[in-house]
Design an enzyme around this catalytic site. Structure first.
Site, PDB file in Angstrom:
ATOM      1  N   HIS A   1      40.761  27.113   8.174  1.00 52.54           N
ATOM      2  CA  HIS A   1      41.265  28.440   8.353  1.00 52.54           C
ATOM      3  C   HIS A   1      41.618  28.677   6.665  1.00 52.54           C
ATOM      4  O   HIS A   1      41.742  29.986   6.438  1.00 52.54           O
ATOM      5  CB  HIS A   1      42.579  28.532   8.917  1.00 52.54           C
ATOM      6  CG  HIS A   1      42.373  28.554  10.200  1.00 52.54           C
ATOM      7  ND1 HIS A   1      41.549  29.570  10.956  1.00 52.54           N
ATOM      8  CD2 HIS A   1      43.150  28.060  11.605  1.00 52.54           C
ATOM      9  CE1 HIS A   1      41.568  29.611  12.253  1.00 52.54           C
ATOM     10  NE2 HIS A   1      42.639  28.689  12.508  1.00 52.54           N
TER      11      HIS A   1
ATOM     12  N   HIS B   1      41.232  21.488  11.735  1.00 60.17           N
ATOM     13  CA  HIS B   1      40.889  22.986  11.842  1.00 60.17           C
ATOM     14  C   HIS B   1      42.025  23.744  11.207  1.00 60.17           C
ATOM     15  O   HIS B   1      41.445  24.772  10.750  1.00 60.17           O
ATOM     16  CB  HIS B   1      41.642  23.041  13.572  1.00 60.17           C
ATOM     17  CG  HIS B   1      41.896  24.446  13.948  1.00 60.17           C
ATOM     18  ND1 HIS B   1      40.864  24.854  15.132  1.00 60.17           N
ATOM     19  CD2 HIS B   1      42.778  25.188  13.766  1.00 60.17           C
ATOM     20  CE1 HIS B   1      41.320  26.013  15.338  1.00 60.17           C
ATOM     21  NE2 HIS B   1      42.357  26.388  14.587  1.00 60.17           N
ATOM     22  N   GLU B   2      43.000  23.211  11.007  1.00 53.27           N
ATOM     23  CA  GLU B   2      43.958  24.266  10.146  1.00 53.27           C
ATOM     24  C   GLU B   2      43.514  24.333   8.492  1.00 53.27           C
ATOM     25  O   GLU B   2      43.478  25.368   7.828  1.00 53.27           O
ATOM     26  CB  GLU B   2      45.438  23.861   9.929  1.00 53.27           C
ATOM     27  CG  GLU B   2      46.152  23.821  11.141  1.00 53.27           C
ATOM     28  CD  GLU B   2      46.069  24.909  12.176  1.00 53.27           C
ATOM     29  OE1 GLU B   2      45.792  26.108  11.772  1.00 53.27           O
ATOM     30  OE2 GLU B   2      46.170  24.820  13.487  1.00 53.27           O
TER      31      GLU B   2
ATOM     32  N   GLU C   1      39.280  31.734  14.652  1.00 54.04           N
ATOM     33  CA  GLU C   1      39.459  30.585  15.652  1.00 54.04           C
ATOM     34  C   GLU C   1      38.141  30.050  16.161  1.00 54.04           C
ATOM     35  O   GLU C   1      38.254  28.755  16.256  1.00 54.04           O
ATOM     36  CB  GLU C   1      40.555  31.031  16.928  1.00 54.04           C
ATOM     37  CG  GLU C   1      41.918  31.675  16.539  1.00 54.04           C
ATOM     38  CD  GLU C   1      42.797  30.577  15.640  1.00 54.04           C
ATOM     39  OE1 GLU C   1      42.350  29.390  15.590  1.00 54.04           O
ATOM     40  OE2 GLU C   1      43.639  31.016  14.949  1.00 54.04           O
TER      41      GLU C   1
ATOM     42  N   GLY D   1      50.666  24.419  18.078  1.00 51.78           N
ATOM     43  CA  GLY D   1      50.210  23.187  17.575  1.00 51.78           C
ATOM     44  C   GLY D   1      50.471  23.160  16.169  1.00 51.78           C
ATOM     45  O   GLY D   1      51.025  22.198  15.594  1.00 51.78           O
ATOM     46  N   ALA D   2      49.793  24.136  15.555  1.00 52.37           N
ATOM     47  CA  ALA D   2      50.056  23.984  14.067  1.00 52.37           C
ATOM     48  C   ALA D   2      49.889  25.563  13.701  1.00 52.37           C
ATOM     49  O   ALA D   2      49.165  26.488  14.362  1.00 52.37           O
ATOM     50  CB  ALA D   2      48.947  23.349  13.215  1.00 52.37           C
ATOM     51  N   MET D   3      49.858  25.958  12.452  1.00 50.40           N
ATOM     52  CA  MET D   3      49.787  27.274  11.748  1.00 50.40           C
ATOM     53  C   MET D   3      49.322  27.048  10.302  1.00 50.40           C
ATOM     54  O   MET D   3      49.987  26.386   9.349  1.00 50.40           O
ATOM     55  CB  MET D   3      50.945  28.109  11.627  1.00 50.40           C
ATOM     56  CG  MET D   3      50.833  29.388  11.209  1.00 50.40           C
ATOM     57  SD  MET D   3      49.728  30.380  12.039  1.00 50.40           S
ATOM     58  CE  MET D   3      49.010  31.514  10.683  1.00 50.40           C
ATOM     59  N   GLU D   4      47.996  27.814   9.872  1.00 49.42           N
ATOM     60  CA  GLU D   4      47.320  27.677   8.654  1.00 49.42           C
ATOM     61  C   GLU D   4      48.083  28.395   7.535  1.00 49.42           C
ATOM     62  O   GLU D   4      46.992  28.639   6.662  1.00 49.42           O
ATOM     63  CB  GLU D   4      45.992  28.018   9.157  1.00 49.42           C
ATOM     64  CG  GLU D   4      45.977  29.528   9.177  1.00 49.42           C
ATOM     65  CD  GLU D   4      45.846  29.918  10.721  1.00 49.42           C
ATOM     66  OE1 GLU D   4      46.349  29.648  11.544  1.00 49.42           O
ATOM     67  OE2 GLU D   4      45.346  31.031  11.021  1.00 49.42           O
ATOM     68  N   ASN D   5      49.268  28.591   7.572  1.00 51.28           N
ATOM     69  CA  ASN D   5      49.851  29.512   6.326  1.00 51.28           C
ATOM     70  C   ASN D   5      49.126  28.706   4.838  1.00 51.28           C
ATOM     71  O   ASN D   5      48.951  27.643   4.992  1.00 51.28           O
ATOM     72  CB  ASN D   5      51.376  29.286   6.154  1.00 51.28           C
ATOM     73  CG  ASN D   5      51.924  29.468   7.589  1.00 51.28           C
ATOM     74  OD1 ASN D   5      51.878  30.545   8.014  1.00 51.28           O
ATOM     75  ND2 ASN D   5      52.652  28.336   8.240  1.00 51.28           N
TER      76      ASN D   5
HETATM   77  N1  BES Z   1      46.426  30.285  13.993  1.00 50.57           N
HETATM   78  C1  BES Z   1      46.546  29.213  14.860  1.00 50.57           C
HETATM   79  C2  BES Z   1      48.031  29.360  15.283  1.00 50.57           C
HETATM   80  C3  BES Z   1      48.439  30.425  16.118  1.00 50.57           C
HETATM   81  C4  BES Z   1      48.111  30.389  17.725  1.00 50.57           C
HETATM   82  C5  BES Z   1      49.118  31.625  15.869  1.00 50.57           C
HETATM   83  C6  BES Z   1      48.457  31.710  18.290  1.00 50.57           C
HETATM   84  C7  BES Z   1      49.584  32.612  16.443  1.00 50.57           C
HETATM   85  C8  BES Z   1      49.044  32.695  17.737  1.00 50.57           C
HETATM   86  C9  BES Z   1      46.285  27.877  14.469  1.00 50.57           C
HETATM   87  O1  BES Z   1      45.255  27.788  13.561  1.00 50.57           O
HETATM   88  C10 BES Z   1      45.816  27.093  15.968  1.00 50.57           C
HETATM   89  O2  BES Z   1      44.628  27.580  16.374  1.00 50.57           O
HETATM   90  N2  BES Z   1      46.501  26.286  16.261  1.00 50.57           N
HETATM   91  C11 BES Z   1      46.225  25.663  17.596  1.00 50.57           C
HETATM   92  C12 BES Z   1      45.684  23.983  17.190  1.00 50.57           C
HETATM   93  C13 BES Z   1      44.368  23.854  16.929  1.00 50.57           C
HETATM   94  C14 BES Z   1      43.884  22.594  16.549  1.00 50.57           C
HETATM   95  C15 BES Z   1      43.408  24.471  18.084  1.00 50.57           C
HETATM   96  C16 BES Z   1      47.394  25.234  18.279  1.00 50.57           C
HETATM   97  O3  BES Z   1      48.441  25.789  17.794  1.00 50.57           O
HETATM   98  O4  BES Z   1      47.225  25.053  19.341  1.00 50.57           O
HETATM   99 ZN    ZN Z   2      43.298  28.211  14.397  1.00 51.96          ZN
END
Ligand code: BES
Ligand code: ZN
Length: 683
Positions: free
Chosen positions: A310, A306-307, A329, A270-274
């Site tokens: 982080h 969420h991001e 998380e 969905g997204a990544m918090e770089n």
């Molecule tokens: N840090 C995660 C992204 C991630 C997930 C990286 C799995 C590597 C492996 C990010 O913060 C995240 O949790 N994204 C979620 C969306 C969130 C709103 C729950 C996602 O990508 O589904």
């Molecule tokens: Zn996350």
């Protein structure tokens, strides 16, 4: 950490600051790279080991501070361990120095490392852009590095790209020089703060953007594909307000000068918090101002909150190893709702939480195949498996529980101290408990250990209800709740440290008693009413089973809505789960359902929908009970149809829109033989 020492890179050499330069060829999909790392040689050694994956190496040299360079005599790749070892003829002596590596990498199309995305621009022309995704183990796929969350270092990046393209990274641009010939430009970015390798990021391509300033002066931008800037306005507004909120909440202000958020056409999650450069799947960042639905807005807002959480929990303070991933998380998933609730109180995020995230945690964690929140990760590759509902949903649920026990003030006070003490560093779960113990004087570590180190959760069984002098007394027993109703042997029995929070006519009681043994007598002050419900506001990940006489008392409070929405929904979800596990009976559940005839809360209706459709499937075999269920369903759905109707109105709120969707699904399942409904559905 409990992991094989061999899994970690040798501590002999510690990275301090990276200077990474990359020159991508956007048509051949390769890049030339160099990494110069200032390091401390801690112990005399003749090898430097780093992580690397799918990279080809040209050379490596080590230069001790004030000395002369020594070329590595051997470069040894370990494809299975994804490492490279540079071997030197003369051992490196303890002290400071610089490692310089030249290499070539692939601009792959696997959405990991430094990868390419294809998209069609507004003129219908196919285009390519480059971006990165490093969490958890793919920074090593872009450049050689110490790719472990505890090996924090400063990163400086230089990208040499076609002069016509835009490129950005975690930090603002420091300099830009056009190379002779005018085709290429070299962009250097400012030094990052001390951070983990999985948080580094960069993008190269063509973008439009919208921007605004946070109260602190931090520049916030949303980058969109060319021509779509307006679709970034909603998430921009969410981000600015969230940044302001978090600056106050965490007590340590967001430390970077800017925050960019960018929509990537091909994105694995969905997204990544770089840090300073959050990347998103397009649907999780962009909102069409005209066409977007309520559900889409809520999703985008939640992903942004969420991001951004982080940026503190994860980026400023990072788990020492992936076995504490839940710290990232679980906490971000709790904060996501806290912030979305502050931004849009009318969405009732915590009520929605009870019926989706909390319900998911309870569903999964009731299986024998579940696992504890804190899991040993013995091999780094195992980390992918813990990005699951236990880390996210049960993780956020136990944070919600601590929040309820501590109260907002002590919760926040502890967090602020934790952020301040550990900023730019790494922590383990116990560090967070310690911060809350200090802020509250309560035995938080003892309580929380029972929830994070063992899998599963308890069911409380209430019995021996007596009432006297405005007080109720009951006896309560706790057992491990298993969805399949299977027996728990004495050897497998578990105990939790359960905070007992109670709802009554007077609201939620302030005094929290702790249940530590398998049984306990509880006295409840009924506050002038005649009912009580345990697990007030569904703050604790558990289920509660009541005898019929206690249940009957709650019926009027459900009808009058003296009982809150989370409690109304939770009671129903618990009762249904108990029936399915063989602990409750369908007759009592049906009776409970009839109490919801005046229900009009969207989230409670989501719970009712789950129970009605679930029962409908479970009871297919039993025509008699199924007919009863149909009667009950009609009895409670009909008044809702009268209230909410088929047609959207201009002034419908966010939740009314969601409620109508639930209603129409239910009409299809339970009212298909109603003339009025059929006629309306036809039209
Ligand atoms: N840090 C995660 C992204 C991630 C997930 C990286 C799995 C590597 C492996 C990010 O913060 C995240 O949790 N994204 C979620 C969306 C969130 C709103 C729950 C996602 O990508 O589904
Ligand atoms: Zn996350």
């Amino acid at each position: 950490m409990g992991l094989d020492e061999a899994v970690l890179l040798s501590p002999d050499v510690e990275p301090i600051r990276y200077d990474v330069s990359l020159t991508p060829d956007m048509s051949k999909f390769t890049y030339e790279g160099s990494t110069e790392v200032s390091v401390t040689v801690v112990n005399r050694t003749s090898t430097i080991s780093m992580h690397a994956k799918e990279l080809a190496f040209w050379s490596c040299s080590y230069t001790p501070a004030g000395g002369s360079p020594q070329q590595a005599k051997g470069i040894e790749l370990d494809v299975r361990a994804t490492t490279v070892a540079f071997v030197f003829a003369e051992p490196l002596l303890p002290g400071k120095g610089t490692v310089a590596v030249a290499f070539t990498g692939q601009l792959n199309n696997e959405m990991a490392g430094f990868y390419r995305s294809s998209y069609t621009d507004i003129n219908g022309i196919s285009r390519v852009m480059g971006s990165t995704q490093f969490e958890s183990l793919d920074a090593r796929r872009a450049f050689p590095c110490w790719d472990e969350p505890s090996r924090k270092a400063v990163f400086k990046l230089t990208l040499t790209v076609p002069a016509s393209l835009t490129a950005f990274s975690n930090m603002p641009e420091a300099s830009c020089t056009t190379l002779p010939g005018g085709e290429l430009k070299a962009l250097s970015f400012m030094d990052s703060p001390r951070m983990s390798s999985y948080l580094l990021a960069w993008c190269v391509g063509e973008f439009d953007y919208v921007s605004a300033l946070a109260a602190s002066g931090v520049v916030v931008r949303v980058y969109t594909p060319p021509g779509k800037a307006a679709s970034g306005e909603f998430s921009l507004d969410c981000a600015v307000r969230t940044l302001d909120l978090y600056d106050g909440f965490f007590g340590v202000p967001y430390p970077l000068p800017k925050l960019d958020m960018v929509a990537i056409p091909e994105f694995a999650m969905g997204a990544m918090e770089n840090w300073g450069l959050v990347t998103y799947r397009e649907v999780d960042l962009l909102i069409d101002p005209v066409k977007a639905s309520s559900a889409q807005r809520q999703r985008v807002c939640s992903v942004v909150t969420h991001e951004l959480a982080h940026q503190w929990f994860g980026n400023l303070v990072t788990m020492a190893w992936w076995d504490d991933l839940w710290l990232n998380e679980g906490f971000a998933s709790w904060t996501e709702n806290m912030a979305a609730d502050a931004l849009f109180p009318e969405w009732k995020m915590w009520e929605q939480y009870t019926v989706d995230s909390a319900a998911a945690a309870l569903r999964l964690d009731a299986m024998r195949s579940s696992h504890p929140i804190q899991v040993p990760i013995r091999h780094a590759e195992e980390v992918e498996e813990v990005f699951d509902a236990i880390s996210y949903c049960k993780g956020s649920y136990v944070v919600k529980m601590v929040h309820a026990v501590l109260g907002r003030e002590n919760f926040q006070k502890g967090l602020m101290a934790y952020m301040d003490k550990h900023k730019y560093g790494n922590t383990i779960t116990a560090d967070l408990w310690a911060a809350w113990e200090a802020s509250s004087g309560m035995p938080i570590a003892e309580m929380m250990q029972s929830w994070t180190t063992q899998m599963g959760y308890p069911v409380l069984t209430v019995s021996d209800f007596k009432e006297a002098g405005g007080k109720a007394t009951v006896s309560v027993k706790q057992e491990w709740f298993l969805a399949d109703g299977s027996e728990v042997s004495a050897a497998d029995a578990k105990l939790w440290c359960v905070p007992i929070l109670t709802s009554t006519k007077g609201g939620i009681s302030d005094d929290v008693s702790m249940m530590r043994e398998d049984t306990m007598a509880v006295t409840v002050d009924l506050a002038g009413g005649d009912w009580f419900k345990f697990n007030a506001d569904q703050q604790v990940p558990m289920r509660v089973s009541y005898p019929d006489d206690v249940m009957a008392r709650m019926s009027a409070a459900i009808k009058s809505k003296a009982m809150g929405a989370s409690d109304r929904a939770g009671l129903l979800l618990d009762s249904y789960a108990l029936v399915k596990s063989g602990r409750g009976n369908a007759g009592s559940l049906m009776k409970l359902l009839t109490s919801y005839a005046d229900e009009d809360d969207a989230t409670v209706w989501e719970a009712i929908e789950g129970v009605l459709t679930g029962l409908d499937t479970v009871l297919v075999a039993d025509e008699g009970i199924r007919a009863d269920l149909n009667k009950v369903a009609k009895k409670i759905i009909a008044p809702l149809l009268a209230k909410v109707g088929w047609q959207a109105a201009k002034d419908d709120g966010h939740l009314t829109v969601l409620l109508r969707a639930t209603l129409i699904r239910l009409l299809g399942t339970f009212m298909y033989d109603d003339e009025g409904v059929v006629a309306e559905a036809r039209s």
